[in-house]
Scaffold this motif. Structure first.
Motif, PDB file in Angstrom:
ATOM      1  N   ALA A  71      49.567   0.482  15.945  1.00 55.79           N
ATOM      2  CA  ALA A  71      50.192  -0.546  16.775  1.00 55.79           C
ATOM      3  C   ALA A  71      49.702  -1.908  16.316  1.00 55.79           C
ATOM      4  CB  ALA A  71      49.862  -0.334  18.250  1.00 55.79           C
ATOM      5  N   TRP A  72      50.542  -2.917  16.550  1.00 54.14           N
ATOM      6  CA  TRP A  72      50.135  -4.286  16.207  1.00 54.14           C
ATOM      7  C   TRP A  72      50.482  -5.208  17.368  1.00 54.14           C
ATOM      8  CZ3 TRP A  72      54.233  -7.806  15.490  1.00 54.14           C
ATOM      9  CH2 TRP A  72      55.496  -7.240  15.267  1.00 54.14           C
ATOM     10  N   PHE A  73      49.563  -6.161  17.619  1.00 56.31           N
ATOM     11  CA  PHE A  73      49.767  -7.108  18.705  1.00 56.31           C
ATOM     12  C   PHE A  73      50.944  -8.027  18.384  1.00 56.31           C
ATOM     13  CE2 PHE A  73      45.063  -6.461  19.514  1.00 56.31           C
ATOM     14  CZ  PHE A  73      45.269  -5.675  20.635  1.00 56.31           C
ATOM     15  N   HIS A  74      51.734  -8.352  19.407  1.00 58.07           N
ATOM     16  CA  HIS A  74      52.983  -9.111  19.234  1.00 58.07           C
ATOM     17  C   HIS A  74      52.773 -10.446  18.527  1.00 58.07           C
ATOM     18  CE1 HIS A  74      51.434 -11.382  22.635  1.00 58.07           C
ATOM     19  NE2 HIS A  74      52.364 -12.285  22.407  1.00 58.07           N
ATOM     20  N   ASP A  75      51.601 -11.040  18.661  1.00 59.60           N
ATOM     21  CA  ASP A  75      51.356 -12.343  18.040  1.00 59.60           C
ATOM     22  C   ASP A  75      50.686 -12.226  16.676  1.00 59.60           C
ATOM     23  OD1 ASP A  75      48.939 -11.462  19.030  1.00 59.60           O
ATOM     24  OD2 ASP A  75      48.411 -13.357  20.003  1.00 59.60           O
ATOM     25  N   ASN A  76      50.735 -11.022  16.089  1.00 58.34           N
ATOM     26  CA  ASN A  76      50.192 -10.810  14.751  1.00 58.34           C
ATOM     27  C   ASN A  76      51.230 -10.112  13.874  1.00 58.34           C
ATOM     28  OD1 ASN A  76      48.641 -10.439  12.499  1.00 58.34           O
ATOM     29  ND2 ASN A  76      47.076  -9.183  13.482  1.00 58.34           N
ATOM     30  N   PRO A  77      52.345 -10.783  13.597  1.00 56.48           N
ATOM     31  CA  PRO A  77      53.403 -10.139  12.809  1.00 56.48           C
ATOM     32  C   PRO A  77      52.971  -9.791  11.388  1.00 56.48           C
ATOM     33  CG  PRO A  77      53.893 -12.467  13.135  1.00 56.48           C
ATOM     34  CD  PRO A  77      52.716 -12.144  14.007  1.00 56.48           C
ATOM     35  N   ALA A 119      44.763  -2.807  26.190  1.00 56.34           N
ATOM     36  CA  ALA A 119      43.568  -3.605  26.434  1.00 56.34           C
ATOM     37  C   ALA A 119      43.063  -4.150  25.099  1.00 56.34           C
ATOM     38  CB  ALA A 119      42.492  -2.756  27.093  1.00 56.34           C
ATOM     39  N   CYS A 120      42.692  -5.412  25.085  1.00 55.05           N
ATOM     40  CA  CYS A 120      42.166  -6.068  23.883  1.00 55.05           C
ATOM     41  C   CYS A 120      40.791  -6.636  24.238  1.00 55.05           C
ATOM     42  CB  CYS A 120      43.116  -7.167  23.420  1.00 55.05           C
ATOM     43  SG  CYS A 120      42.528  -8.045  21.958  1.00 55.05           S
ATOM     44  N   LEU A 121      39.734  -6.027  23.700  1.00 54.57           N
ATOM     45  CA  LEU A 121      38.372  -6.438  24.007  1.00 54.57           C
ATOM     46  C   LEU A 121      38.125  -7.895  23.630  1.00 54.57           C
ATOM     47  CD1 LEU A 121      35.494  -5.706  24.936  1.00 54.57           C
ATOM     48  CD2 LEU A 121      35.041  -4.954  22.595  1.00 54.57           C
ATOM     49  N   SER A 122      38.607  -8.318  22.468  1.00 53.19           N
ATOM     50  CA  SER A 122      38.331  -9.687  22.021  1.00 53.19           C
ATOM     51  C   SER A 122      39.000 -10.730  22.899  1.00 53.19           C
ATOM     52  CB  SER A 122      38.759  -9.882  20.566  1.00 53.19           C
ATOM     53  OG  SER A 122      40.159  -9.806  20.445  1.00 53.19           O
ATOM     54  N   ARG A 123      40.101 -10.377  23.540  1.00 52.91           N
ATOM     55  CA  ARG A 123      40.819 -11.331  24.389  1.00 52.91           C
ATOM     56  C   ARG A 123      40.498 -11.145  25.868  1.00 52.91           C
ATOM     57  NH1 ARG A 123      46.678 -11.378  21.404  1.00 52.91           N
ATOM     58  NH2 ARG A 123      45.836 -11.188  19.315  1.00 52.91           N
ATOM     59  N   GLY A 124      39.897 -10.014  26.189  1.00 57.98           N
ATOM     60  CA  GLY A 124      39.562  -9.741  27.582  1.00 57.98           C
ATOM     61  C   GLY A 124      40.779  -9.553  28.466  1.00 57.98           C
ATOM     62  N   ALA A 125      41.868  -9.075  27.873  1.00 53.72           N
ATOM     63  CA  ALA A 125      43.110  -8.899  28.636  1.00 53.72           C
ATOM     64  C   ALA A 125      43.990  -7.861  27.950  1.00 53.72           C
ATOM     65  CB  ALA A 125      43.869 -10.227  28.706  1.00 53.72           C
ATOM     66  N   ASN A 126      45.016  -7.423  28.667  1.00 56.02           N
ATOM     67  CA  ASN A 126      46.021  -6.571  28.056  1.00 56.02           C
ATOM     68  C   ASN A 126      46.942  -7.435  27.203  1.00 56.02           C
ATOM     69  OD1 ASN A 126      45.049  -4.267  29.250  1.00 56.02           O
ATOM     70  ND2 ASN A 126      46.482  -4.339  30.953  1.00 56.02           N
ATOM     71  N   VAL A 127      47.387  -6.875  26.081  1.00 59.63           N
ATOM     72  CA  VAL A 127      48.237  -7.599  25.139  1.00 59.63           C
ATOM     73  C   VAL A 127      49.435  -6.707  24.788  1.00 59.63           C
ATOM     74  CG1 VAL A 127      48.327  -8.706  22.875  1.00 59.63           C
ATOM     75  CG2 VAL A 127      46.234  -8.831  24.224  1.00 59.63           C
ATOM     76  N   PHE A 128      50.604  -7.312  24.669  1.00 59.36           N
ATOM     77  CA  PHE A 128      51.829  -6.604  24.299  1.00 59.36           C
ATOM     78  C   PHE A 128      51.726  -6.123  22.853  1.00 59.36           C
ATOM     79  CE2 PHE A 128      56.300  -6.634  22.858  1.00 59.36           C
ATOM     80  CZ  PHE A 128      56.825  -5.726  23.775  1.00 59.36           C
ATOM     81  N   CYS A 129      52.009  -4.839  22.618  1.00 57.70           N
ATOM     82  CA  CYS A 129      51.909  -4.226  21.287  1.00 57.70           C
ATOM     83  C   CYS A 129      53.216  -3.560  20.885  1.00 57.70           C
ATOM     84  CB  CYS A 129      50.842  -3.137  21.287  1.00 57.70           C
ATOM     85  SG  CYS A 129      49.184  -3.716  21.300  1.00 57.70           S
ATOM     86  N   HIS A 130      53.438  -3.561  19.582  1.00 58.29           N
ATOM     87  CA  HIS A 130      54.528  -2.806  18.968  1.00 58.29           C
ATOM     88  C   HIS A 130      53.908  -1.556  18.359  1.00 58.29           C
ATOM     89  CE1 HIS A 130      57.309  -6.217  19.233  1.00 58.29           C
ATOM     90  NE2 HIS A 130      56.231  -6.937  19.005  1.00 58.29           N
ATOM     91  N   LYS A 131      54.383  -0.390  18.778  1.00 60.67           N
ATOM     92  CA  LYS A 131      53.883   0.868  18.231  1.00 60.67           C
ATOM     93  C   LYS A 131      54.741   1.261  17.034  1.00 60.67           C
ATOM     94  CE  LYS A 131      54.247   3.480  21.832  1.00 60.67           C
ATOM     95  NZ  LYS A 131      54.113   4.576  22.799  1.00 60.67           N
TER      96      LYS A 131
END
Length: 142
Positions: A89-95, A115-127
């Protein structure tokens, strides 16, 4: 790396050693040859439905290191470990990460929040998913 703490790093090393001892999580360092330097990590997780992932230090982005390292990881997972298919999976803001996965032959497989440890929040991902047959076809074309 920022924003992780030394405690996060120590916990990761303990987790990686345990993963290797059980065969559940196999992490590999990504090294630059000359001058020799540790530049990131990649890993495959047989116990988590064959998910794989990678992290690369920012100074090494866009230079082909991720594509090369993850390509070798995927080959290892299919040829040495006998995986039937792999997931990532990749985070939506890392194309750019998505482009690495596309180069390897991965196909879209839905979206979710993670969940994204570095951001301390859930992040939208593309699987994405990479099936053995698709991997073999691409390998034969090379």
């Amino acid at each position: 790396p920022h924003p992780y703490t030394e405690d996060n790093g120590c916990a990761f090393i303990v987790q990686a050693a345990y993963g290797w001892s059980t065969g559940e999580d196999l992490a590999f360092a990504i090294l630059r040859k000359a001058p020799r330097a540790y530049i990131g990590i990649c890993g495959v997780h047989p116990a988590r439905d064959w998910e794989f992932g990678y992290w690369l230090g920012r100074p090494y982005w866009g230079l082909g290191y991720a594509t090369e390292a993850v390509g070798r990881l995927v080959t290892f997972a299919f040829d040495e470990l006998g995986a039937g298919q792999l997931a990532a999976a990749w985070f939506h803001d890392n194309p750019a990460s998505g482009r690495v996965l596309t180069k390897l032959g991965c196909l879209p497989d839905g979206t979710e929040e993670r969940a994204c440890l570095s951001r301390g929040a859930n992040v939208f991902c593309h699987k994405v998913v990479l099936k053995r047959a698709d991997f073999e076809r691409r390998k034969d074309l090379q």
